[in-house]
Design a protein around this motif. Structure first.
Motif, short mmCIF file in Angstrom:
data_model
loop_
_atom_site.label_atom_id
_atom_site.label_comp_id
_atom_site.label_asym_id
_atom_site.label_seq_id
_atom_site.Cartn_x
_atom_site.Cartn_y
_atom_site.Cartn_z
N ALA A 30 0.58 -0.88 0.42
CA ALA A 30 -0.14 -0.41 -0.06
C ALA A 30 0.90 1.04 0.00
O ALA A 30 2.27 1.57 1.53
N LEU A 31 0.63 2.30 -0.90
CA LEU A 31 1.75 3.68 -1.05
C LEU A 31 0.86 4.56 0.34
O LEU A 31 -0.04 4.68 0.34
N PRO A 32 2.20 4.94 0.85
CA PRO A 32 1.85 5.09 1.98
C PRO A 32 1.30 7.15 1.63
O PRO A 32 1.00 7.41 0.62
N MET A 59 12.25 2.34 -6.57
CA MET A 59 11.24 2.76 -7.69
C MET A 59 10.53 4.63 -6.48
O MET A 59 10.29 4.73 -5.73
N LEU A 60 10.38 5.13 -7.99
CA LEU A 60 9.77 6.38 -8.32
C LEU A 60 7.95 5.57 -8.12
O LEU A 60 7.13 5.23 -9.00
N GLN A 61 7.02 6.23 -6.52
CA GLN A 61 5.80 5.33 -7.03
C GLN A 61 5.15 6.88 -5.95
O GLN A 61 5.00 7.44 -5.48
N LEU A 66 10.66 4.78 -3.03
CA LEU A 66 10.08 3.84 -2.15
C LEU A 66 12.20 3.05 -2.58
O LEU A 66 11.43 2.98 -4.19
N ASN A 67 11.55 1.88 -1.28
CA ASN A 67 13.09 0.66 -1.54
C ASN A 67 11.74 -0.27 -2.13
O ASN A 67 10.99 -0.40 -1.74
N THR A 71 10.03 1.55 2.43
CA THR A 71 9.93 2.22 3.10
C THR A 71 10.26 3.55 2.64
O THR A 71 11.21 3.55 0.88
N ILE A 72 10.12 4.81 2.73
CA ILE A 72 10.18 6.50 2.01
C ILE A 72 11.89 6.74 2.04
O ILE A 72 11.98 7.01 3.38
N LEU A 73 12.53 6.67 1.18
CA LEU A 73 13.51 6.92 1.23
C LEU A 73 13.77 8.53 0.39
O LEU A 73 14.88 9.36 0.87
#
Length: 229
Positions: A30-32, A59-61, A66-67, A71-73
């Motif tokens: 699920a996308l934050p 990857m860009l979403q 995200l990894n 996790t948002i990097l």
């Protein structure tokens, strides 16, 4: 010749294989909420997009980099008409790079970045100070329309003040310009001066006995009043 209505066991193999394939495919993460807080998508030449493209595993979403674990990097919320990052901003506390330029941000952002200990590049609108001040970063660069805060410093290593934390405590960074003192094992309380573990059993035992005593006292008082009335 097989009888009508009878299926050979071999005819079930493709179905079983298909079922195993479906079960083995991991569900999409699920996308934050912070990643879809702003409409549109990340520009291909933004700093967050370039950072994400340099590492194949990322990857860009939405507006996030995200990894594989979700996790948002990296977070790109530039030009999103934000007066403040919002309640979902803490979802990006592991981010290495964040872009907030071209937003009408208001107020002090110091506590906004509490817990963002991994942050190394922060792009802000011109006129908005780097959280923690210039001493919290290795490099602060000013441009025409934005400024960049780079290289978050560990203030625990740079304060030079031995009294920052008590004797039985240690300094821990908790974000740009922010730190806290953590008691060593076996110490607790004010300035970590109390030795031994904090006994929850004793605390709740004392609390329970006190509550019971007060309840019995009130019950006896009310009963005495009821008899005399």
């Amino acid at each position: 010749m097989a009888r009508a209505g009878f299926r050979s066991p071999w005819s079930l193999v493709p179905w079983a294989a298909a079922l195993l394939l479906v079960l083995s495919v991991p569900r999409a993460l699920a996308l934050p909420e912070i990643c879809i807080q702003c409409p549109g998508s990340v520009q291909n030449l933004s700093e967050v997009a370039l950072y994400c493209k340099r590492t194949p595993e990322l990857m860009l979403q939405g507006h996030c980099c995200l990894n594989g674990k979700g996790t948002i990097l990296g977070l790109d919320l530039q030009n999103c008409s934000l007066k403040d990052p919002g309640p979902n901003f803490a979802q990006a506390h592991n981010a290495v790079i964040i872009d907030l330029q071209a937003n009408p941000l208001k107020g002090d952002l110091a506590n906004t970045f509490r817990g963002f200990t991994q942050l190394q590049t922060l792009i802000l609108p011109q006129g908005v100070s780097c959280p923690g001040g210039i001493n919290a970063w290795d490099i602060v660069t000013f441009y025409i329309s934005n400024q960049t805060c780079q290289g978050q410093r560990n203030l625990c290593n740079s304060t030079g003040d031995p009294e920052t934390c008590p004797e039985n405590g240690s300094c821990v960074p908790v974000g740009p310009g922010l730190l806290q003192c953590v008691c060593a094992d076996g110490f607790h309380g004010y300035k970590c001066m109390r030795q031994g573990s904090f006994s929850l059993l004793m605390f709740f035992g004392i609390l329970g006995s006190t509550t019971l005593s007060i309840s019995l006292l009130l019950w006896g008082t009310q009963r005495r009043k009821a008899k005399t009335s």
